[in-house]
Design a protein around this motif. Sequence first.
Motif, PDB file in Angstrom:
ATOM      1  N   ARG A  17      32.165 -35.415  -5.880  1.00 28.94           N
ATOM      2  CA  ARG A  17      31.617 -36.315  -6.879  1.00 28.94           C
ATOM      3  C   ARG A  17      31.878 -35.855  -8.258  1.00 28.94           C
ATOM      4  N   ALA A  27      27.218 -27.694  -0.296  1.00 31.64           N
ATOM      5  CA  ALA A  27      27.171 -29.128   0.598  1.00 31.64           C
ATOM      6  C   ALA A  27      28.426 -29.076   1.761  1.00 31.64           C
ATOM      7  N   GLU A  70      30.690 -37.154   2.570  1.00 33.86           N
ATOM      8  CA  GLU A  70      29.510 -38.513   2.758  1.00 33.86           C
ATOM      9  C   GLU A  70      28.428 -38.110   3.662  1.00 33.86           C
ATOM     10  N   THR A  71      28.423 -36.990   4.157  1.00 38.24           N
ATOM     11  CA  THR A  71      27.161 -36.591   5.065  1.00 38.24           C
ATOM     12  C   THR A  71      26.117 -36.059   4.305  1.00 38.24           C
ATOM     13  N   PRO A  72      24.750 -36.381   4.396  1.00 39.15           N
ATOM     14  CA  PRO A  72      23.626 -35.851   3.817  1.00 39.15           C
ATOM     15  C   PRO A  72      23.316 -34.416   3.826  1.00 39.15           C
ATOM     16  N   GLU A  73      23.645 -33.762   5.184  1.00 39.58           N
ATOM     17  CA  GLU A  73      23.321 -32.575   5.201  1.00 39.58           C
ATOM     18  C   GLU A  73      24.450 -31.562   4.993  1.00 39.58           C
ATOM     19  N   SER A  74      24.299 -30.379   4.999  1.00 41.89           N
ATOM     20  CA  SER A  74      25.478 -29.444   4.515  1.00 41.89           C
ATOM     21  C   SER A  74      26.460 -29.403   5.904  1.00 41.89           C
TER      22      SER A  74
END
Length: 186
Positions: free
Chosen positions: A132, A57, A107-111
Motif C-alpha cells: 500500500r 503485516a 489483502e489478509t487482515p491478520e499478519s
Amino acid sequence: MDRLPLELPSSLRQEFKSPFGPVYTDVTQFLTDAGRPIIAVGDIVTYHLQTVDYTPAVAVIDGQTKRESVDETVKAALSKHNKRIDVENQPGTISIALLEALQTAVETPESVMIVVDGEEDLATLPAVLVARPGGTVVYGQPDQGMVRIAVTPETKITMSRLLKRMDGDAAAAFDRLGVDRSGDKK
C-alpha cells in the motif's frame, strides 16, 4: 515445482548490491520512521522486529541468512506466527507461488508469514509493487542493517522497471500481483 516467470540475469545483479533506501541498525528508530503497514523480507529483519514486540503485516522468510541456516533462537521466534503460507521459490528467481502469496498476504487482515522453500532474496521487488502507498518494505542488507523502502509511486516505478528487466514473463508477474506495469493496482 511452479513455473518460474522471472529469473535474475547476471547483467542485473549489480543493481541489487546497493541499498534501495536508508539503512538502519536501530529497530526502534526504524519503526519510528517506517510507514505502515510494514512488509519484512528476511529472517533476521523479521526477528529483530519481533524482539521489540512488533509483528509486520507480512513477513517473507526462508530459514537462512547469508546462505546459512538461521540459528535455533531465530527459528523458534519466527515459528510463532498465526497465519502461514508455504511457497517454493528457487534462488535468483521470483516464482508464481511467491507472487500469489504476496498478493494474498497484503489483502489478509491478520499478519501473514510467507515461508519460502528456496530463497526469498528477490521478494522485495514484488513486495513493493503490492504494498500500500505510504507503507514500508524492509529487507536486510548483509553486514549493514535493515533497509527501509518507503512505498511511493517512485519506488513502485523503480521496482517495476527492475522487474521488467528480469528474464521471463514480466507481464504474467504483473498480472499475478494485480498491478499494472508501473506498479499501480489494477
